[in-house]
Write a protein that holds these residues in place. Structure first.
Motif, mmCIF file in Angstrom:
data_model
loop_
_atom_site.group_PDB
_atom_site.id
_atom_site.type_symbol
_atom_site.label_atom_id
_atom_site.label_comp_id
_atom_site.label_asym_id
_atom_site.label_seq_id
_atom_site.Cartn_x
_atom_site.Cartn_y
_atom_site.Cartn_z
ATOM 1 N N LEU A 1 8.774 -4.948 -8.693
ATOM 2 C CA LEU A 1 9.080 -3.643 -9.389
ATOM 3 C C LEU A 1 10.434 -3.314 -9.676
ATOM 4 N N VAL B 1 9.678 3.047 -8.851
ATOM 5 C CA VAL B 1 8.635 3.677 -9.990
ATOM 6 C C VAL B 1 9.595 4.641 -10.774
ATOM 7 N N LEU C 1 11.739 2.566 -13.379
ATOM 8 C CA LEU C 1 10.874 2.085 -14.518
ATOM 9 C C LEU C 1 10.436 3.474 -15.399
ATOM 10 N N ALA D 1 2.461 -7.477 -11.607
ATOM 11 C CA ALA D 1 3.575 -6.320 -11.294
ATOM 12 C C ALA D 1 2.950 -5.130 -12.304
ATOM 13 N N LEU E 1 2.336 -1.235 -10.910
ATOM 14 C CA LEU E 1 2.878 -0.149 -11.599
ATOM 15 C C LEU E 1 1.948 1.051 -12.083
#
Length: 502
Positions: free
Chosen positions: A224, A443, A446, A459, A463
């Motif tokens: 990630l 996180v 992203l 992945a 997430l």
């Protein structure tokens, strides 16, 4: 490497575990410790234990046998009168049941009972078979003896096992309901029961199981982070690892390609030529940790199924062999190696966390902060992760460097595998928090960049799982709860890693 990590997920119910002194593995110890399986002594193994017990009594009645017809330690040459033999066994348990410190949690004691029962079925102890039955009854009912933390230096967990022996004899407390009936232990049973490293092996098995899972989860978190900084896939390319074919390293690279959907021969990146070490050297650092886990599991598998009692009772030639097979040099060294390798993986996680705070890599504000002027964002996570990593470094100090001279100089060496096992267990919590900090930052990055891996990729599933439980608010606020939730989430990431087969 990856072939080893196929344990049943936490909480899953399983069938019985047959104890035969031959085929118990780390996963079996964990399932029995957690109450997810029922122990069943093997029929042939019980016959072997019966034969060993009969032989031990005959050998001790006709010759000198350490601990049975003599004292122990520096008292090894002092004979025990025949008429005093039965009482000698109980005195031995009483005198050695002096473990100190905190009471061990049920899970560790249950794992110890499972290991000891299986070892006794290997057939070299010469202990009455009803003790095996009693240990299995306790595992099935959930009862466990009170056992204190300190008492071993890596040459046998004699203090902890003496407490178990006294509990079996009805002279030491149990926790929980369903304790087995008291056993009539005598001079032929006491030394046979306590001549083992069952607690150290049990703690090692539990620690290996947890840290193996966390190593796997860390790679999912790293995937990630890689996506959050538009990292290059070249470091995981198949030709790179075919040219330098370390097994663990190549497996980690292959797994990373699967996690992020990278090709075996990816195209060069359009931007920067290569990434920081936290991404570029991930296979070279994660791989050795998995290799170290495999090496530790090999040692544990031997020891969990070993007849290492001193003396070893051999019914085939009616002999009691006095030896040093209880000495845990292999285990201490394997545990030290594993912790050192694992600490390198955790250190790499803090490197990636630093990268996630850099605008040059994320195209976001420093520390992934919100729009408010001079916001700190996730700045504090670097400090928190660094503090947890400090504990992990301390736990990684080689326990095998320890030394002790005991029992009037007769036992002049100690392996300290027991300390290595405790340190490895304690490393689990610190390691989990380090990686939890990286996960919170990855996180957030992203989300802030509105990047979503394909939902059919491992992945992508990771997430989605993280976003379902982690707070999306980017404002400056305490992140303690976020890291706690992220650290607990890692077990789910372990399952995602296990499912990412090529």
């Amino acid at each position: 490497m990856s072939s080893r990590i196929v344990d049943t997920p936490e909480g899953a119910a399983t069938g019985p575990v047959v104890l035969d002194g031959r085929g118990m593995g780390v996963a079996d110890v964990v399932r029995l410790a957690d109450g997810h399986a029922r122990p069943v002594p093997g029929t042939e193994a019980m016959k072997r234990a019966e034969e060993s017990w009969d032989s031990a009594r005959m050998i001790a009645a006709t010759g000198r046998v350490y601990g049975r017809s003599t004292g122990v330690g520096a008292n090894r040459n002092e004979p025990v009168p025949t008429e005093d033999a039965a009482a000698h066994g109980l005195r031995l348990l009483r005198s050695h049941a002096g473990a100190i410190g905190e009471e061990l949690p049920a899970r560790q004691v249950r794992a110890m009972l499972a290991v000891r029962a299986n070892q006794l079925l290997a057939g070299g102890a010469g202990l009455r078979p009803s003790v095996v039955t009693a240990l299995c009854e306790a595992l099935e009912s959930g009862a466990y003896p009170v056992v204190n933390e300190f008492g071993s230096v890596g040459t046998g967990d004699i203090a902890a096992l003496a407490q178990v022996g006294l509990a079996l004899a009805g002279e030491h407390p149990w926790r929980g309901a369903g304790a087995p009936e008291a056993q009539p232990l005598d001079n032929n049973d006491a030394p046979a029961l306590i001549s083992s490293n069952a607690l150290t092996l049990a703690q090692s098995a539990l620690a290996l199981h947890e840290l193996r899972g966390l190593l796997a989860a860390t790679q999912v978190v790293a995937a990630l982070s890689l996506l959050a900084v538009d990292g290059s896939h070249e470091a995981y390319a198949a030709p790179v690892h075919a040219a330098r074919p370390h097994r663990g390293t190549a497996d980690v690279a292959r797994r990373m390609r699967r996690l992020i959907g990278a090709a075996d021969r990816p195209h060069p990146p359009l931007g920067r030529i290569q990434d920081p070490y936290g991404f570029r050297c991930l296979p070279q650092i994660h791989g050795p940790a998995h290799d170290a886990a495999d090496a530790l599991e090999d040692v544990l598998t031997v020891e969990i199924n070993a007849a290492a009692e001193n003396p070893l009772i051999s019914p085939e030639d009616m002999a009691a062999y006095h030896h040093g097979g209880f000495y845990q040099a292999q285990l201490a060294l394997a545990l030290d190696h594993f912790r050192l390798a694992t600490t390198q993986v955790a250190r790499l996680s803090t490197s990636r966390l630093s990268t996630l705070n850099e605008p040059a890599f994320t195209r976001l504000r420093p520390f992934l902060a919100d729009h408010e002027p001079a916001s700190s964002g996730v700045m504090i996570l670097e400090y928190a992760a660094g503090a947890a990593l400090g504990d992990l470094r301390a736990f990684s100090a080689p326990a095998s460097l320890g030394h002790a001279v005991l029992s009037r100089g007769v036992e002049e060496q100690a392996g300290f595998a027991s300390l290595a096992a405790r340190q490895t267990l304690r490393a689990c919590g610190a390691y989990r928090l380090v990686v939890g900090c990286e996960l919170v930052a990855a996180v957030r990055a992203l989300r802030r960049r509105d990047l979503r891996p394909a939902p059919d990729l491992p992945a992508g599933r990771a997430l989605e799982l993280a976003e379902s439980v982690l707070d999306a608010d980017p404002a400056d606020r305490p992140l303690t709860h976020d890291v706690t939730v992220a650290a607990e989430l890692l077990d789910g990431f372990t399952d995602i890693w296990r499912g990412s087969t090529s």
